[in-house]
Design an enzyme around this catalytic site. Structure first.
Site, PDB file in Angstrom:
ATOM      1  N   GLU A 165      44.210  21.820 105.751  1.00 46.49           N
ATOM      2  CA  GLU A 165      43.077  22.304 106.537  1.00 46.49           C
ATOM      3  C   GLU A 165      42.251  23.240 105.692  1.00 46.49           C
ATOM      4  O   GLU A 165      42.735  23.751 104.678  1.00 46.49           O
ATOM      5  CB  GLU A 165      43.606  23.148 107.709  1.00 46.49           C
ATOM      6  CG  GLU A 165      43.846  22.387 108.953  1.00 46.49           C
ATOM      7  CD  GLU A 165      44.570  23.237 109.990  1.00 46.49           C
ATOM      8  OE1 GLU A 165      44.262  24.443 110.124  1.00 46.49           O
ATOM      9  OE2 GLU A 165      45.455  22.678 110.640  1.00 46.49           O
ATOM     10  N   LYS A 202      40.555  26.841 104.906  1.00 46.90           N
ATOM     11  CA  LYS A 202      40.899  28.226 105.234  1.00 46.90           C
ATOM     12  C   LYS A 202      39.584  28.929 105.541  1.00 46.90           C
ATOM     13  O   LYS A 202      38.843  29.312 104.635  1.00 46.90           O
ATOM     14  CB  LYS A 202      41.636  28.887 104.072  1.00 46.90           C
ATOM     15  CG  LYS A 202      42.185  30.236 104.452  1.00 46.90           C
ATOM     16  CD  LYS A 202      43.183  30.712 103.421  1.00 46.90           C
ATOM     17  CE  LYS A 202      43.870  31.993 103.848  1.00 46.90           C
ATOM     18  NZ  LYS A 202      42.973  33.085 104.128  1.00 46.90           N
ATOM     19  N   ASP A 236      36.884  31.587 106.515  1.00 48.54           N
ATOM     20  CA  ASP A 236      36.837  32.991 106.116  1.00 48.54           C
ATOM     21  C   ASP A 236      36.189  33.822 107.217  1.00 48.54           C
ATOM     22  O   ASP A 236      34.970  34.015 107.234  1.00 48.54           O
ATOM     23  CB  ASP A 236      36.045  33.105 104.805  1.00 48.54           C
ATOM     24  CG  ASP A 236      36.394  34.366 104.056  1.00 48.54           C
ATOM     25  OD1 ASP A 236      37.292  35.098 104.512  1.00 48.54           O
ATOM     26  OD2 ASP A 236      35.762  34.627 103.015  1.00 48.54           O
ATOM     27  N   TYR A 278      43.334  26.833 115.177  1.00 43.56           N
ATOM     28  CA  TYR A 278      44.234  26.203 114.213  1.00 43.56           C
ATOM     29  C   TYR A 278      45.708  26.163 114.612  1.00 43.56           C
ATOM     30  O   TYR A 278      46.511  25.591 113.895  1.00 43.56           O
ATOM     31  CB  TYR A 278      44.075  26.814 112.823  1.00 43.56           C
ATOM     32  CG  TYR A 278      44.218  28.332 112.738  1.00 43.56           C
ATOM     33  CD1 TYR A 278      45.400  28.954 113.072  1.00 43.56           C
ATOM     34  CD2 TYR A 278      43.163  29.114 112.302  1.00 43.56           C
ATOM     35  CE1 TYR A 278      45.531  30.321 112.984  1.00 43.56           C
ATOM     36  CE2 TYR A 278      43.284  30.497 112.204  1.00 43.56           C
ATOM     37  CZ  TYR A 278      44.472  31.082 112.549  1.00 43.56           C
ATOM     38  OH  TYR A 278      44.599  32.442 112.473  1.00 43.56           O
ATOM     39  N   LYS A 311      44.271  29.470  97.328  1.00 46.96           N
ATOM     40  CA  LYS A 311      43.002  30.190  97.229  1.00 46.96           C
ATOM     41  C   LYS A 311      42.184  29.620  96.073  1.00 46.96           C
ATOM     42  O   LYS A 311      42.724  29.434  94.974  1.00 46.96           O
ATOM     43  CB  LYS A 311      43.263  31.684  96.968  1.00 46.96           C
ATOM     44  CG  LYS A 311      43.977  32.371  98.115  1.00 46.96           C
ATOM     45  CD  LYS A 311      43.036  32.621  99.256  1.00 46.96           C
ATOM     46  CE  LYS A 311      43.032  33.942  99.765  1.00 46.96           C
ATOM     47  NZ  LYS A 311      42.684  35.103  99.769  1.00 46.96           N
ATOM     48  N   CYS A 361      44.449  66.171  86.934  1.00 47.68           N
ATOM     49  CA  CYS A 361      43.933  65.640  88.196  1.00 47.68           C
ATOM     50  C   CYS A 361      42.441  65.954  88.316  1.00 47.68           C
ATOM     51  O   CYS A 361      42.041  67.109  88.167  1.00 47.68           O
ATOM     52  CB  CYS A 361      44.697  66.261  89.367  1.00 47.68           C
ATOM     53  SG  CYS A 361      44.028  65.775  90.971  1.00 47.68           S
ATOM     54  N   CYS A 369      42.130  68.604  91.460  1.00 49.02           N
ATOM     55  CA  CYS A 369      42.686  69.951  91.527  1.00 49.02           C
ATOM     56  C   CYS A 369      43.109  70.463  90.151  1.00 49.02           C
ATOM     57  O   CYS A 369      43.645  71.562  90.026  1.00 49.02           O
ATOM     58  CB  CYS A 369      43.864  69.990  92.493  1.00 49.02           C
ATOM     59  SG  CYS A 369      45.310  69.167  91.835  1.00 49.02           S
ATOM     60  N   CYS A 409      49.599  63.167  90.594  1.00 47.07           N
ATOM     61  CA  CYS A 409      49.246  64.585  90.629  1.00 47.07           C
ATOM     62  C   CYS A 409      50.354  65.253  91.428  1.00 47.07           C
ATOM     63  O   CYS A 409      50.600  64.888  92.579  1.00 47.07           O
ATOM     64  CB  CYS A 409      47.904  64.782  91.318  1.00 47.07           C
ATOM     65  SG  CYS A 409      47.649  66.500  91.787  1.00 47.07           S
ATOM     66  N   CYS A 426      46.373  69.674  96.769  1.00 46.47           N
ATOM     67  CA  CYS A 426      45.338  68.838  96.159  1.00 46.47           C
ATOM     68  C   CYS A 426      44.581  68.171  97.314  1.00 46.47           C
ATOM     69  O   CYS A 426      45.185  67.447  98.115  1.00 46.47           O
ATOM     70  CB  CYS A 426      46.008  67.815  95.242  1.00 46.47           C
ATOM     71  SG  CYS A 426      44.885  66.625  94.545  1.00 46.47           S
TER      72      CYS A 426
HETATM   73  S1  IVH Z   1      47.383  29.097 110.057  1.00 46.69           S
HETATM   74  C1  IVH Z   1      50.180  32.641 109.242  1.00 46.69           C
HETATM   75  N1  IVH Z   1      45.164  27.921 109.440  1.00 46.69           N
HETATM   76  O1  IVH Z   1      44.270  32.982 107.241  1.00 46.69           O
HETATM   77  C2  IVH Z   1      49.845  32.112 110.537  1.00 46.69           C
HETATM   78  N2  IVH Z   1      45.248  30.269 109.193  1.00 46.69           N
HETATM   79  O2  IVH Z   1      46.607  34.782 105.804  1.00 46.69           O
HETATM   80  C3  IVH Z   1      49.286  30.743 110.512  1.00 46.69           C
HETATM   81  N3  IVH Z   1      43.157  31.281 108.438  1.00 46.69           N
HETATM   82  O3  IVH Z   1      45.010  35.510 109.381  1.00 46.69           O
HETATM   83  C4  IVH Z   1      47.884  30.741 110.113  1.00 46.69           C
HETATM   84  N4  IVH Z   1      42.016  29.412 108.282  1.00 46.69           N
HETATM   85  O4  IVH Z   1      43.356  33.915 110.343  1.00 46.69           O
HETATM   86  C5  IVH Z   1      45.796  29.088 109.517  1.00 46.69           C
HETATM   87  N5  IVH Z   1      43.267  26.693 108.952  1.00 46.69           N
HETATM   88  C6  IVH Z   1      43.891  27.863 109.040  1.00 46.69           C
HETATM   89  C7  IVH Z   1      43.254  29.084 108.711  1.00 46.69           C
HETATM   90  C8  IVH Z   1      43.982  30.272 108.800  1.00 46.69           C
HETATM   91  C9  IVH Z   1      41.970  30.722 108.132  1.00 46.69           C
HETATM   92  C10 IVH Z   1      43.464  32.721 108.338  1.00 46.69           C
HETATM   93  C11 IVH Z   1      44.231  33.252 109.510  1.00 46.69           C
HETATM   94  C12 IVH Z   1      45.236  34.221 108.946  1.00 46.69           C
HETATM   95  C13 IVH Z   1      45.032  34.126 107.484  1.00 46.69           C
HETATM   96  C14 IVH Z   1      46.380  33.935 106.822  1.00 46.69           C
END
Ligand code: IVH
Length: 677
Positions: free
Chosen positions: A117, A119, A121, A228, A319, A413, A416, A431, A437
């Site tokens: 899927e 990701k 943003d 999702y 990523k 530092c 301080c 420090c 401080c």
């Molecule tokens: S599944 C971990 N699917 O990415 C729980 N997450 O670090 C399962 N996100 O905060 C998440 N697109 O909000 C899933 N297709 C996708 C996503 C997705 C974006 C975000 C999600 C989560 C972060 C994970």
């Protein structure tokens, strides 16, 4: 009133209009395939608005007329998630994905399918539906608790307020709220016109919008949402892909709206093809993505794969490579954190990077600077990926002026002027002036009031800064001497907020000892360690009397933690603060454990839980084990005494347990074990 309809049919017409408008909204926003003109839509909407305003007896918060918002929320209530909202571990290349696939299939003892899927943003959201209606929308927050922002979320057109009656009576669905690139640029243009700071990127714009107090303003932001994952106690479908289909059928906006947003695959080559495609085409998408998410498709494996503390093992994020820019390093400044840790910061000639202007970047520590052979005046490469703070990744040596002097790290530092020291084996300089401080003093107080510590309502980091700068507080104990009269003169402080602040501070006296201990901000004492120490020693007095050797006997307490705690509790300044906290009425002793420790029947025994159970939930099982003195571990090893096996436990796990000689018991045997005399 001159109605065109009799009373009975007014209601019918209202319902008919709502249904029609909902359907057109769905076709327009979710399907992106309207069948009537905007004008025709507006005419229907106007008719409904008129009928509703003439007949308030038929008003309904779920009516399509209510999408424009109207509710004002002063403070968003905090809600605990029924299931924690985890995050995903990241991968950055084929090898890491291959390793994840291999690990996953090894744990399962067989191959499985995957779903790729995008990701998105934006900001994660959890939506709860009860009896076919949107009941609650909660942000991710810290993963276990978030803000309830239902009024704002109701304005998002792609989030259905009512759903088809085929959906379960209650369930939670999770997704990502985002702003399309076009809404983002439109919004920023407007902001610039009005002399308001534009948002840095669509993600910030989306999460900023969700926190607005006036839902009418949120409605104008034109947010969108992709769902999702469905979270439910009753199984929805056998596979993740099927659950997306179900969600789409119930009226949710899912990636199934486009044929290439989601794909079911079965091997790493196919995963990589999906990634390569989107790495190339992501800029053509109407919204921003920062990677791809790969999930195991078969739901039956989820329990078996389980989760780590932060993320599920059944999914992983890939990523996209960070964008890079070259700019000049004009200097290095140093930030002092609440524990005194020094972070060097690169001061750069401003440069545009992934849509934002970067002027500063983290340099991590002295070793990192030495490793890069960085010199002030160098041209440096700067990278930024997703929400990561920009970092300097290298020097463009061809452009170096050979006359540049080598770099020398700060010795004192910047705040301080105390001489910095670097503990052996550590990368950071510190420090040592912990209690005098300024950024350390202020940081400590900010940590103390934070959610996971004393969770003080009515006071935030900014207020702490104001109070500190005005000289009203110097340490956490000073908070408890504050009066309404003290804080009223502060800028933007009204009578009501002053009172809330003082009340919030007073209420924090009820927080348990473990939170106070965590709140003190002792180096290396995070939330979990604070809990362990509080549970073991039960009072600050006992902890003070414990030697380093003694602490080392406690589960998970290592040398650095033990030394740090002992050192902290010996210092006169900490002793004085703790004494004042005691006098103010804070809990420096653990409460008597009511019923938590029911027996010691399972003392010294380690359990692993796997599969699905009929009479108890996994969480209940876990607490039963702990209440009876046992330990629960996430994975099987030579130290596991019992594997509590439920339905659908994978064959690989059973095999492993058998090999290790672990006792395999079912839930009935387990319950008999703790109920025996
Ligand atoms: S599944 C971990 N699917 O990415 C729980 N997450 O670090 C399962 N996100 O905060 C998440 N697109 O909000 C899933 N297709 C996708 C996503 C997705 C974006 C975000 C999600 C989560 C972060 C994970």
């Amino acid at each position: 009133m001159n109605d065109l309809f009799s009373q009975g049919s007014v209601e019918e017409r209202i319902n008919q209009l709502r249904e029609e408008l909902n359907h057109h909204n769905y076709l327009y926003y979710v399907k992106d395939a309207p069948i009537i003109s905007d004008h025709a839509f507006d005419t229907l909407l106007k008719e409904l608005q008129d009928l509703e305003s003439n007949h308030p007896e038929y008003s309904d918060p779920n009516s399509p007329t209510q999408r424009v918002g109207g509710q004002i929320t002063k403070e968003f209530p905090t809600v605990t998630h029924a299931f924690p909202m985890l995050s995903l571990s990241n991968t950055y290349n084929r090898e890491e994905i291959e390793a994840w696939v291999t690990r996953t299939e090894k744990l399962l003892g067989q191959t499985c399918h995957f779903v790729c899927e995008l990701k998105y943003d934006g900001a994660a959201i959890s939506l709860t539906y009860e009896n076919g209606q949107l009941a609650r929308a909660v942000t991710r927050g810290d993963g276990s608790k978030g803000d309830e922002i239902t009024a704002n979320v109701r304005t998002i057109q792609t989030i259905p307020l009512r759903i088809s009656d085929q959906a379960p009576q209650t369930f939670e669905i999770r997704g990502e709220i985002f702003m399309t690139k076009s809404s983002f640029s439109h919004l920023n243009k407007e902001r610039v016109k009005q002399d308001i700071e534009p948002f840095a990127n669509p993600r910030n714009a989306a999460s900023g919008s969700l926190k607005l107090q006036d839902s009418r303003e949120v409605a104008k932001r034109k947010l969108d949402c992709f769902t999702y994952a469905i979270v439910s106690n009753t199984p929805i479908s056998e596979t993740h892909y099927e659950s997306l289909k179900k969600a789409a059928e119930w009226g949710f906006h899912t990636p199934l709206v486009a044929e290439d947003y989601v794909k079911r695959v079965e091997n790493v080559d196919q995963v990589m093809a999906f990634i390569a495609y989107w790495d190339k085409h992501r800029l053509d998408l109407p919204f921003e993505i920062d990677g791809v998410v790969i999930k195991v498709d078969e739901h039956i494996y989820y329990d078996e794969l389980g989760t780590t503390a932060k993320s599920p093992r059944w999914a992983i994020a890939y990523k996209f490579a960070a964008e890079e820019a070259v700019t000049q390093l004009n200097g290095v400044t140093y930030q002092v954190g609440r524990t005194g840790a020094i972070t060097p910061v690169a001061e750069l000639t401003p440069v545009l990077l992934a849509g934002t202007t970067v002027k500063r970047a983290s340099l991590h520590n002295a070793d990192q600077i030495a490793k890069l052979d960085l010199r002030v005046g160098d041209f440096v490469k700067v990278e930024k990926g997703g929400d990561i703070i920009p970092k300097v990744t290298g020097v463009v040596f061809e452009k170096r002026n050979p006359a540049l002097p080598t770099f020398t790290y700060a010795t004192h530092c910047p705040e301080c002027n105390s001489a910095l020291h670097r503990p052996e084996g550590e990368a950071n300089h510190y420090c040592p002036n912990e209690f005098a401080c300024p950024p350390q003093q202020m940081g400590k107080i900010q940590h103390f009031i934070s959610r996971k510590a004393l969770d003080i309502d009515g006071i935030g980091s900014e207020t702490v800064k104001q109070l500190f700068n005005e000289g009203l507080i110097q340490n956490v104990a000073d908070l408890y001497d504050l009066t309404v009269e003290d804080v009223l003169p502060l800028e933007r402080m009204a009578e009501k907020s002053a009172k809330n602040l003082v009340d919030g501070i007073a209420a924090s006296k009820q927080q348990p000892f473990e939170r106070v201990l965590y709140g003190l901000g002792i180096r290396y004492v995070g939330e979990t360690i604070a809990k362990k120490l509080a549970k073991h020693y039960r009072s600050i007095e006992n902890l003070k009397n414990a030697s380093v050797e003694d602490m080392l006997q406690v589960d998970e307490i290592g040398d650095s933690i033990a030394r740090s705690v002992a050192q902290y509790l010996k210092r006169e300044d900490s002793i004085a603060v703790i004494e004042r906290l005691r006098q103010a009425g804070l809990k420096l002793e653990a409460e008597k454990e009511e019923n938590t420790n029911v027996s010691d029947k399972l003392a010294g025994k380690t359990f692993v839980i796997s599969g699905v159970f009929t009479n108890v939930s996994r969480d209940e099982l876990k607490s039963l084990i702990e209440q009876n003195g046992g330990k629960v571990s996430g994975s099987l090893s030579g130290k596991t005494d019992y594997l509590v096996a439920g339905d659908k436990m994978g064959p690989a796990k059973r095999e492993k347990a058998e090999k290790l000689g672990t006792h395999i018991i079912d839930e009935t045997t387990f319950l008999a074990l703790i109920n025996s005399n």
